[in-house]
Design a protein around this motif. Sequence first.
Motif, PDB file in Angstrom:
ATOM      1  N   THR A 132      31.785  47.710  44.159  1.00 46.48           N
ATOM      2  CA  THR A 132      30.400  47.137  43.912  1.00 46.48           C
ATOM      3  C   THR A 132      30.544  46.290  42.690  1.00 46.48           C
ATOM      4  O   THR A 132      29.751  45.256  42.575  1.00 46.48           O
ATOM      5  CB  THR A 132      29.312  48.251  43.997  1.00 46.48           C
ATOM      6  N   PHE A 162      24.587  48.113  47.507  1.00 44.09           N
ATOM      7  CA  PHE A 162      25.669  49.262  47.570  1.00 44.09           C
ATOM      8  C   PHE A 162      26.669  49.540  48.755  1.00 44.09           C
ATOM      9  O   PHE A 162      26.449  48.640  49.498  1.00 44.09           O
ATOM     10  CB  PHE A 162      24.765  50.731  47.199  1.00 44.09           C
ATOM     11  N   GLY A 206      27.099  51.468  41.566  1.00 48.49           N
ATOM     12  CA  GLY A 206      28.321  51.921  42.357  1.00 48.49           C
ATOM     13  C   GLY A 206      29.201  52.636  41.002  1.00 48.49           C
ATOM     14  O   GLY A 206      28.662  52.727  40.243  1.00 48.49           O
ATOM     15  N   GLU A 207      30.488  52.399  40.990  1.00 44.24           N
ATOM     16  CA  GLU A 207      31.503  52.848  40.432  1.00 44.24           C
ATOM     17  C   GLU A 207      32.454  51.876  39.918  1.00 44.24           C
ATOM     18  O   GLU A 207      32.938  51.360  40.782  1.00 44.24           O
ATOM     19  CB  GLU A 207      32.388  54.320  40.949  1.00 44.24           C
ATOM     20  N   THR A 215      30.060  54.005  47.399  1.00 41.90           N
ATOM     21  CA  THR A 215      28.815  54.564  46.337  1.00 41.90           C
ATOM     22  C   THR A 215      28.514  55.813  47.242  1.00 41.90           C
ATOM     23  O   THR A 215      28.169  56.626  46.411  1.00 41.90           O
ATOM     24  CB  THR A 215      27.853  53.438  46.581  1.00 41.90           C
ATOM     25  N   SER A 240      25.804  51.846  36.707  1.00 43.91           N
ATOM     26  CA  SER A 240      27.009  53.009  37.202  1.00 43.91           C
ATOM     27  C   SER A 240      26.877  53.862  35.869  1.00 43.91           C
ATOM     28  O   SER A 240      25.755  53.765  34.878  1.00 43.91           O
ATOM     29  CB  SER A 240      28.282  52.250  37.170  1.00 43.91           C
ATOM     30  N   PHE A 259      25.656  60.116  39.282  1.00 39.61           N
ATOM     31  CA  PHE A 259      24.860  60.091  40.695  1.00 39.61           C
ATOM     32  C   PHE A 259      24.445  61.316  41.299  1.00 39.61           C
ATOM     33  O   PHE A 259      23.717  61.227  42.162  1.00 39.61           O
ATOM     34  CB  PHE A 259      25.608  59.087  41.555  1.00 39.61           C
TER      35      PHE A 259
END
Length: 298
Positions: free
Chosen positions: A31, A130, A9-10, A134, A49, A110
């Motif tokens: 996440t 996730f 994720g971020e 995400t 990430s 991504f």
Amino acid sequence: MKINVCSIGEAMIEISNIKNSLYNQSFAGDTLNFCNYLDKKKLNAFFLSAIGKSEINQSLLDFVKSKKISTKYIKKINQFEVGLYLIKNKDNGEKQFFYWRDESAAKHYFNNIDFLNLYKELKNFDYIYFSGITLSIIHISKLNNFIKLLKLLKRKKIKIVFDFNIRPSRWNKKNLNIFLDSVLKFVDICFLSGEDMNYWKNKNDIKSYEQIVRKYKLKHSIFRINAKFTYVFLNKTRYVFKNKLLKRVVDTSGAGDGFNAAYLSNFIVNNDPVLALKAGSSLGSKIVMKKGAIVDVK
């Protein structure tokens, strides 16, 4: 041997409202929060990430390392910065989010990654985690590539864990349904809140959720219907847990992520949903008593 869990994720700069016009700067992201609260005595936590290369990004990297999370799969991209979000809390602790992330390093990563190459990095993990957040940074034109990745991971018997975590400002209903219909068939364990359910289906009663369990053949799902009750559906058996209601809540940010992490950490070891629910509820109740998504709960 420890179980290896990778959360995808971020991570972002977090600006949280302490009091009136006073704010605190930290780092968070659903996440990443999940990774932070995993039981590191039982599990190895990895975060996948992308960030930039400026000084604030290095501070983020140092922060992640300090939480005993491996940064091996965090990529650095020159021309982009880490995203940012601001939290304001109501008197009851509920949060309101404001985002600055549309040009973030993670979103660029991504949407430009070769998911087949990503599979090579993920194929030896035991669990992949996730969330809906995400998914919300992946353009719909890239969805099929992400689904191909999930298919490959499933062939390796890797457990896929998904938290709906729907942020309405990040979705339109059409794209949300397309993504969820595509993803849920590959999910081994999923987490859904009553708030998510309300936005997705305009209702959040337990019978409606049972219909979703049947439709998507969810073998293991956790439904936090409200602050009072949480349900688990595991292999067609339903469990219910009554949470202890707190008289005062400071900040609900990160509490759901902490719940997920404690639940999964406990379930992996004990294979008991009731014990896992108790662990999740206990950790969540500690997180809501402090400001920020990632807090010290020792």
